[in-house]
Design a protein around this motif. Structure first.
Motif, PDB file in Angstrom:
ATOM      1  N   MET A   1      22.312   3.660 -49.176  1.00 37.60           N
ATOM      2  CA  MET A   1      21.424   4.767 -49.429  1.00 37.60           C
ATOM      3  C   MET A   1      20.910   4.645 -50.859  1.00 37.60           C
ATOM      4  SD  MET A   1      22.189   8.857 -49.234  1.00 37.60           S
ATOM      5  CE  MET A   1      22.833   8.739 -47.600  1.00 37.60           C
ATOM      6  N   SER A   2      19.591   4.800 -51.061  1.00 36.91           N
ATOM      7  CA  SER A   2      19.024   4.688 -52.395  1.00 36.91           C
ATOM      8  C   SER A   2      19.426   5.882 -53.248  1.00 36.91           C
ATOM      9  CB  SER A   2      17.499   4.607 -52.317  1.00 36.91           C
ATOM     10  OG  SER A   2      16.957   5.883 -52.068  1.00 36.91           O
ATOM     11  N   THR A   3      19.192   5.752 -54.543  1.00 33.17           N
ATOM     12  CA  THR A   3      19.500   6.833 -55.464  1.00 33.17           C
ATOM     13  C   THR A   3      18.759   8.095 -55.079  1.00 33.17           C
ATOM     14  OG1 THR A   3      19.769   5.200 -57.201  1.00 33.17           O
ATOM     15  CG2 THR A   3      19.459   7.478 -57.899  1.00 33.17           C
ATOM     16  N   VAL A   4      17.491   7.968 -54.725  1.00 39.87           N
ATOM     17  CA  VAL A   4      16.712   9.144 -54.359  1.00 39.87           C
ATOM     18  C   VAL A   4      17.301   9.794 -53.117  1.00 39.87           C
ATOM     19  CG1 VAL A   4      14.448   9.991 -53.660  1.00 39.87           C
ATOM     20  CG2 VAL A   4      14.636   8.294 -55.462  1.00 39.87           C
ATOM     21  N   HIS A   5      17.686   8.994 -52.116  1.00 40.78           N
ATOM     22  CA  HIS A   5      18.324   9.566 -50.929  1.00 40.78           C
ATOM     23  C   HIS A   5      19.554  10.371 -51.317  1.00 40.78           C
ATOM     24  CE1 HIS A   5      16.422   6.462 -48.060  1.00 40.78           C
ATOM     25  NE2 HIS A   5      15.868   7.628 -47.842  1.00 40.78           N
ATOM     26  N   ALA A   6      20.407   9.797 -52.146  1.00 38.05           N
ATOM     27  CA  ALA A   6      21.641  10.479 -52.546  1.00 38.05           C
ATOM     28  C   ALA A   6      21.323  11.753 -53.316  1.00 38.05           C
ATOM     29  CB  ALA A   6      22.504   9.550 -53.391  1.00 38.05           C
ATOM     30  N   GLU A   7      20.363  11.710 -54.242  1.00 38.91           N
ATOM     31  CA  GLU A   7      20.007  12.894 -55.011  1.00 38.91           C
ATOM     32  C   GLU A   7      19.493  13.991 -54.095  1.00 38.91           C
ATOM     33  OE1 GLU A   7      17.179  11.394 -57.797  1.00 38.91           O
ATOM     34  OE2 GLU A   7      18.720  10.576 -59.107  1.00 38.91           O
ATOM     35  N   ARG A   8      18.633  13.633 -53.153  1.00 42.08           N
ATOM     36  CA  ARG A   8      18.067  14.621 -52.257  1.00 42.08           C
ATOM     37  C   ARG A   8      19.122  15.214 -51.349  1.00 42.08           C
ATOM     38  NH1 ARG A   8      13.271  14.214 -48.484  1.00 42.08           N
ATOM     39  NH2 ARG A   8      13.385  16.405 -48.204  1.00 42.08           N
ATOM     40  N   GLU A   9      20.019  14.366 -50.879  1.00 38.32           N
ATOM     41  CA  GLU A   9      21.070  14.865 -50.009  1.00 38.32           C
ATOM     42  C   GLU A   9      21.925  15.880 -50.750  1.00 38.32           C
ATOM     43  OE1 GLU A   9      24.266  12.599 -47.408  1.00 38.32           O
ATOM     44  OE2 GLU A   9      22.250  11.754 -47.273  1.00 38.32           O
ATOM     45  N   ASN A  10      22.231  15.608 -52.015  1.00 39.90           N
ATOM     46  CA  ASN A  10      23.020  16.543 -52.807  1.00 39.90           C
ATOM     47  C   ASN A  10      22.273  17.844 -53.043  1.00 39.90           C
ATOM     48  OD1 ASN A  10      25.111  14.752 -53.032  1.00 39.90           O
ATOM     49  ND2 ASN A  10      24.435  13.923 -54.990  1.00 39.90           N
ATOM     50  N   LEU A  11      20.975  17.777 -53.244  1.00 42.16           N
ATOM     51  CA  LEU A  11      20.208  18.977 -53.552  1.00 42.16           C
ATOM     52  C   LEU A  11      19.880  19.815 -52.330  1.00 42.16           C
ATOM     53  CD1 LEU A  11      17.586  17.901 -56.204  1.00 42.16           C
ATOM     54  CD2 LEU A  11      19.453  19.494 -56.463  1.00 42.16           C
ATOM     55  N   ARG A  12      19.524  19.190 -51.248  1.00 38.00           N
ATOM     56  CA  ARG A  12      18.995  19.936 -50.121  1.00 38.00           C
ATOM     57  C   ARG A  12      19.831  19.791 -48.861  1.00 38.00           C
ATOM     58  NH1 ARG A  12      13.296  18.832 -49.085  1.00 38.00           N
ATOM     59  NH2 ARG A  12      13.495  20.728 -47.925  1.00 38.00           N
ATOM     60  N   GLY A  13      20.924  19.039 -48.912  1.00 37.47           N
ATOM     61  CA  GLY A  13      21.799  18.913 -47.765  1.00 37.47           C
ATOM     62  C   GLY A  13      21.346  17.935 -46.708  1.00 37.47           C
ATOM     63  N   LEU A  18      12.223  10.020 -42.672  1.00 39.89           N
ATOM     64  CA  LEU A  18      11.193   8.985 -42.681  1.00 39.89           C
ATOM     65  C   LEU A  18      11.315   8.162 -41.417  1.00 39.89           C
ATOM     66  CD1 LEU A  18      11.631   7.797 -46.367  1.00 39.89           C
ATOM     67  CD2 LEU A  18       9.715   9.112 -45.452  1.00 39.89           C
ATOM     68  N   PRO A  19      10.232   7.499 -41.036  1.00 38.22           N
ATOM     69  CA  PRO A  19      10.338   6.596 -39.882  1.00 38.22           C
ATOM     70  C   PRO A  19      11.470   5.592 -40.067  1.00 38.22           C
ATOM     71  CG  PRO A  19       8.051   6.880 -40.509  1.00 38.22           C
ATOM     72  CD  PRO A  19       8.884   7.541 -41.583  1.00 38.22           C
ATOM     73  N   ARG A  20      12.044   5.175 -38.979  1.00 41.34           N
ATOM     74  CA  ARG A  20      13.191   4.256 -38.976  1.00 41.34           C
ATOM     75  C   ARG A  20      12.908   3.026 -39.835  1.00 41.34           C
ATOM     76  NH1 ARG A  20      17.351   4.087 -35.409  1.00 41.34           N
ATOM     77  NH2 ARG A  20      18.525   2.154 -35.383  1.00 41.34           N
ATOM     78  N   GLY A  21      13.900   2.668 -40.637  1.00 40.91           N
ATOM     79  CA  GLY A  21      13.801   1.474 -41.464  1.00 40.91           C
ATOM     80  C   GLY A  21      13.146   1.712 -42.820  1.00 40.91           C
ATOM     81  N   MET A  22      12.598   2.893 -43.043  1.00 38.29           N
ATOM     82  CA  MET A  22      11.946   3.166 -44.323  1.00 38.29           C
ATOM     83  C   MET A  22      12.939   3.771 -45.308  1.00 38.29           C
ATOM     84  SD  MET A  22       8.151   4.495 -43.344  1.00 38.29           S
ATOM     85  CE  MET A  22       7.776   4.754 -45.051  1.00 38.29           C
ATOM     86  N   SER A  23      12.676   3.543 -46.597  1.00 44.06           N
ATOM     87  CA  SER A  23      13.509   4.110 -47.651  1.00 44.06           C
ATOM     88  C   SER A  23      12.614   4.603 -48.783  1.00 44.06           C
ATOM     89  CB  SER A  23      14.489   3.061 -48.176  1.00 44.06           C
ATOM     90  OG  SER A  23      13.781   1.978 -48.739  1.00 44.06           O
ATOM     91  N   VAL A  24      13.195   5.400 -49.651  1.00 44.40           N
ATOM     92  CA  VAL A  24      12.499   5.916 -50.825  1.00 44.40           C
ATOM     93  C   VAL A  24      13.239   5.436 -52.056  1.00 44.40           C
ATOM     94  CG1 VAL A  24      11.802   7.994 -52.090  1.00 44.40           C
ATOM     95  CG2 VAL A  24      11.718   7.962 -49.589  1.00 44.40           C
ATOM     96  N   ASP A  25      12.490   5.001 -53.040  1.00 45.13           N
ATOM     97  CA  ASP A  25      13.084   4.471 -54.259  1.00 45.13           C
ATOM     98  C   ASP A  25      12.110   4.678 -55.404  1.00 45.13           C
ATOM     99  OD1 ASP A  25      15.015   3.176 -55.760  1.00 45.13           O
ATOM    100  OD2 ASP A  25      14.898   1.294 -54.642  1.00 45.13           O
ATOM    101  N   ARG A  26      12.558   4.332 -56.603  1.00 38.06           N
ATOM    102  CA  ARG A  26      11.667   4.336 -57.757  1.00 38.06           C
ATOM    103  C   ARG A  26      10.846   3.057 -57.748  1.00 38.06           C
ATOM    104  NH1 ARG A  26      16.118   6.739 -61.957  1.00 38.06           N
ATOM    105  NH2 ARG A  26      15.774   8.889 -61.325  1.00 38.06           N
ATOM    106  N   SER A  64       8.141   9.008 -60.549  1.00 39.53           N
ATOM    107  CA  SER A  64       7.352   8.486 -59.435  1.00 39.53           C
ATOM    108  C   SER A  64       8.305   7.978 -58.355  1.00 39.53           C
ATOM    109  CB  SER A  64       6.453   7.332 -59.904  1.00 39.53           C
ATOM    110  OG  SER A  64       5.564   7.756 -60.917  1.00 39.53           O
ATOM    111  N   VAL A  65       7.816   7.901 -57.125  1.00 36.50           N
ATOM    112  CA  VAL A  65       8.607   7.347 -56.019  1.00 36.50           C
ATOM    113  C   VAL A  65       7.715   6.472 -55.151  1.00 36.50           C
ATOM    114  CG1 VAL A  65      10.369   9.169 -55.874  1.00 36.50           C
ATOM    115  CG2 VAL A  65       8.240   9.410 -54.584  1.00 36.50           C
ATOM    116  N   VAL A  66       8.369   5.574 -54.433  1.00 36.74           N
ATOM    117  CA  VAL A  66       7.677   4.686 -53.512  1.00 36.74           C
ATOM    118  C   VAL A  66       8.434   4.682 -52.184  1.00 36.74           C
ATOM    119  CG1 VAL A  66       8.885   2.616 -54.344  1.00 36.74           C
ATOM    120  CG2 VAL A  66       6.675   2.368 -53.270  1.00 36.74           C
ATOM    121  N   ALA A  67       7.688   4.674 -51.090  1.00 33.59           N
ATOM    122  CA  ALA A  67       8.284   4.489 -49.759  1.00 33.59           C
ATOM    123  C   ALA A  67       8.194   3.008 -49.439  1.00 33.59           C
ATOM    124  CB  ALA A  67       7.530   5.302 -48.714  1.00 33.59           C
TER     125      ALA A  67
END
Length: 185
Positions: A1-13, A18-26, A64-67
């Motif tokens: 899990m990317s840093t952004v995924h982990a941060e978002r999970e902590n903030l919003r549960g 995103l569509p399968r196989g996609m990730s969010v990162d800096r 900034s973020v990138v998918a």
């Protein structure tokens, strides 16, 4: 899990939907040319020089973020910066998603991920952006963001059409400032 995924999970549960196989990162400097391509291919954004996207990925990658698709290639982005006069205000500069992936909620997920990233790192009380009157998808994106976060959205013309240089064949519309807040992310 990317840093952004982990941060978002902590903030919003939950993690971004995103569509399968996609990730969010800096974004990284290596992503600069792809961000330029996405902006150019959007056919609605004011496209900056390729050099500016390289600098953006280097100097503003924490706002900034990138998918990325399953191969790691950028397929969408949101770029922003913290306003020097208002450090808790994130100005969203550009939002773009590959044409083949539009309409799947990726831009909204990227905007939420960026909000969480900035809130965790700097604190976040407000988002600003500008939208031209003919850009209905962006208007919908930011209205939806405000509604999702229970925040007020105000609008006023920031830069009238007359403020832009008179370039033949490029009558620039006014840029309307959208202010969303206060946020409690």
């Amino acid at each position: 899990m990317s840093t952004v995924h982990a941060e978002r999970e902590n903030l919003r549960g939950h993690a971004p939907r995103l569509p399968r196989g996609m990730s969010v990162d800096r974004p990284t400097v290596e992503d600069g040319s792809e961000l330029w391509r996405l902006a150019r291919d959007s056919e609605v954004l004011d496209v900056n020089s390729p050099y500016s996207y390289l600098l953006w990925c280097r100097d503003f990658n924490d706002t900034s973020v990138v998918a990325r698709d399953d191969s790691g290639r950028p397929v969408g982005f949101v770029t922003g910066y913290l306003r020097p006069e208002e450090p808790g205000t994130l100005f969203v500069w550009q939002v773009a998603v590959d044409g083949s992936l539009r309409g799947q909620g990726i831009a909204g997920e990227l905007l939420d991920a960026l909000s969480a990233q900035v809130a965790n790192t700097y604190g976040l009380s407000r988002i600003e952006t500008t939208v031209t009157p003919d850009n209905v998808p962006s208007e919908r994106l930011f209205r939806s963001y405000a509604a999702r976060h229970g925040a007020e959205l105000t609008r006023k013309v920031l830069f009238p059409a007359a403020a832009f240089p008179d370039v033949p064949g490029d009558g620039h519309e006014p840029e309307v400032l959208y202010r969303i807040g206060p946020l409690s992310i």
